[in-house]
Enzyme design. Structure first.
Site, PDB file in Angstrom:
ATOM      1  N   PHE A 149       0.616  -1.039   0.051  1.00 63.33           N
ATOM      2  CA  PHE A 149      -0.105   0.238  -0.163  1.00 63.33           C
ATOM      3  C   PHE A 149       0.880   1.046  -0.164  1.00 63.33           C
ATOM      4  O   PHE A 149       2.240   0.931   0.153  1.00 63.33           O
ATOM      5  CB  PHE A 149      -1.025   0.089   1.147  1.00 63.33           C
ATOM      6  CG  PHE A 149      -0.079   0.307   2.848  1.00 63.33           C
ATOM      7  CD1 PHE A 149       0.468   0.667   2.888  1.00 63.33           C
ATOM      8  CD2 PHE A 149       0.230  -1.172   3.755  1.00 63.33           C
ATOM      9  CE1 PHE A 149       0.997   1.415   4.634  1.00 63.33           C
ATOM     10  CE2 PHE A 149       0.576  -0.974   4.584  1.00 63.33           C
ATOM     11  CZ  PHE A 149       1.279   0.096   5.136  1.00 63.33           C
ATOM     12  N   HIS A 254      11.125  -6.404   6.336  1.00 60.11           N
ATOM     13  CA  HIS A 254      10.739  -7.564   7.220  1.00 60.11           C
ATOM     14  C   HIS A 254      11.084  -9.278   6.841  1.00 60.11           C
ATOM     15  O   HIS A 254       9.954  -9.962   7.498  1.00 60.11           O
ATOM     16  CB  HIS A 254       9.329  -7.289   8.130  1.00 60.11           C
ATOM     17  CG  HIS A 254       8.521  -6.958   6.455  1.00 60.11           C
ATOM     18  ND1 HIS A 254       6.990  -5.832   6.926  1.00 60.11           N
ATOM     19  CD2 HIS A 254       7.769  -7.622   5.714  1.00 60.11           C
ATOM     20  CE1 HIS A 254       6.750  -5.438   5.940  1.00 60.11           C
ATOM     21  NE2 HIS A 254       6.904  -6.833   5.040  1.00 60.11           N
ATOM     22  N   GLY A 287      -1.941  -1.085  10.613  1.00 57.83           N
ATOM     23  CA  GLY A 287      -2.912  -1.815  10.954  1.00 57.83           C
ATOM     24  C   GLY A 287      -3.351  -2.238   9.820  1.00 57.83           C
ATOM     25  O   GLY A 287      -2.517  -2.902   8.634  1.00 57.83           O
ATOM     26  N   HIS A 310       5.260  -7.420  12.622  1.00 52.10           N
ATOM     27  CA  HIS A 310       5.707  -6.453  10.643  1.00 52.10           C
ATOM     28  C   HIS A 310       4.065  -5.758  11.009  1.00 52.10           C
ATOM     29  O   HIS A 310       3.960  -5.470  10.245  1.00 52.10           O
ATOM     30  CB  HIS A 310       6.106  -6.936  10.174  1.00 52.10           C
ATOM     31  CG  HIS A 310       4.872  -8.121   8.745  1.00 52.10           C
ATOM     32  ND1 HIS A 310       4.826  -8.974   9.088  1.00 52.10           N
ATOM     33  CD2 HIS A 310       4.788  -8.303   7.159  1.00 52.10           C
ATOM     34  CE1 HIS A 310       3.267  -9.273   8.580  1.00 52.10           C
ATOM     35  NE2 HIS A 310       3.707  -9.467   7.597  1.00 52.10           N
TER      36      HIS A 310
END
Length: 384
Positions: A149, A254, A287, A310
């Site tokens: 994103f 990550h 989130g 992560h």
């Protein structure tokens, strides 16, 4: 740490209350590897992956497991703070429109090769990335799909922030696939009862050295990929808000393996969907597109091998999300919060907020791993 499992060869330390059966079995598979060191650490966003659970941390002394890094080598996030205190809806929409015009998403690549300055320098000829280098010039600066994103956020510190989540695109996937197949061959030759998806290279071998070099190149490629996207995002902001300034760049992968010292030992630390969180080290824990993300500082918790989650982590598979979540209800929740979201069709439900764990619960469970510095609420989200 929430609980510990002592039924396997080495302990499994978990920072979550419940773990799905598939992810638990994968954690047990890790704990029964002869090459695994000390214990396995499972982060609060953990869920089932391929071979190793997402949100898992595995350490070894003399081996490296390609599948414990995964197919999106170097996947991670970066963020940037603007000097803006607010952004009105019209400017936000304009900025997001321009980002969509300059940053390809999903399977799309650039039509033209990007300037080589955006690619890491190839210091030597390597089996995979050398062949993929030119193709990489159309991939760098592209978002990809899944949970990747670009998000514009309002920080609890009063500033507008930008966050980008993406990885190494096809160059990372090709590298991962090549070396996983090589690892399967070498593991079979050595013999022993090792799960196929946890096949590994032994330190000192040619494939061990080559994989480590190519993995690190892909990690650098993923960083450059995020940097180029962030550059295009900055251009979009500047186009409509000329006085905007940027600062506080943070980058955190990550999906990677790195040599680090823990418990007085020189170890290879594999983090798959887990973030390094050394004492006072900045990091990001997002989130979903409907919930807050967090900027954190690590506490350097030795039991987690200085790691944290992560993200929020999935609560259901992508297939289950598309079948079980209500599209209208998910969209209504996002609209109620005033978020310019990326839920356009029912097929997008795999990235709906309802498919993810409650990020506040995830943060509560890792209070001994990180300190929250800034809470970031989503304003506008771009996804494939």
């Amino acid at each position: 740490m929430i609980r510990k499992i002592d039924t396997e060869k080495i302990p499994i330390k978990l920072w979550l209350e419940d773990i799905e059966e598939g992810a638990l079995q994968q954690a047990k598979d890790l704990a029964n590897l002869d090459i695994a060191f000390k214990h396995i650490a499972i982060m609060p966003d953990s869920h089932q992956g391929y071979g190793m659970p997402i949100g898992g941390v595995l350490t070894t002394k003399d081996a490296i497991i390609p599948n414990a890094v995964g197919v999106d080598i170097g996947c991670g996030m970066c963020c940037l703070r603007t000097n803006l205190r607010e952004i009105d809806t019209a400017d936000l929409k304009n900025v997001m429109t321009q980002i969509r015009q300059t940053v390809p998403v999903g399977h799309k690549h650039h039509q033209e090769k990007q300037d080589e300055k955006w690619l890491p320098t190839l210091k030597e000829d390597l089996p995979v990335v050398s062949k993929e280098y030119e193709r990489g010039r159309t991939q760098v600066g592209t978002l990809g799909g899944g949970n990747h994103f670009i998000e514009i956020q309002q920080g609890s510190d009063g500033y507008i922030w930008i966050m980008v989540h993406s990885g190494s695109r096809n160059i990372g996937y090709t590298t991962a696939k090549h070396y996983h197949e090589k690892a399967i061959e070498e593991t079979k030759k050595r013999g022993g009862n090792v799960p196929k998806d946890l096949s590994y290279f032994v330190r000192g071998t040619e494939n061990y050295d080559n994989y480590f070099k190519e993995m690190n190149y892909c990690i650098e490629f993923a960083l450059q990929n995020r940097k180029l996207m962030m550059h295009r995002v900055k251009e979009a902001f500047t186009e409509f808000l000329p006085a905007v300034q940027f600062s506080n760049f943070i980058n955190k992968p990550h999906n990677f393996a790195a040599r680090e010292k823990h418990f007085e030992e020189d170890l290879m630390v594999h983090r798959k969907g887990a973030t390094r969180a050394e004492e006072d080290e900045w990091g990001m824990i997002p989130g979903s597109q409907g919930t807050s993300s967090y900027l954190v500082k690590g506490k350097g918790n030795a039991a987690s091998f200085n790691s944290c989650s992560h993200g929020a982590g999935r609560i259901m598979s992508r297939t289950k999300a598309r079948k079980s979540l209500n599209f209208k209800e998910e969209v209504a929740q996002l609209k109620k919060k005033g978020i310019l979201h990326a839920l356009r069709h029912k097929k997008d439900l795999d990235e709906a907020p309802g498919s993810y764990k409650n990020i506040r619960d995830v943060m509560r469970l890792q209070g001994d791993l990180v300190n929250i510095q800034v809470e970031l609420k989503p304003l506008g989200v771009i996804k494939a």
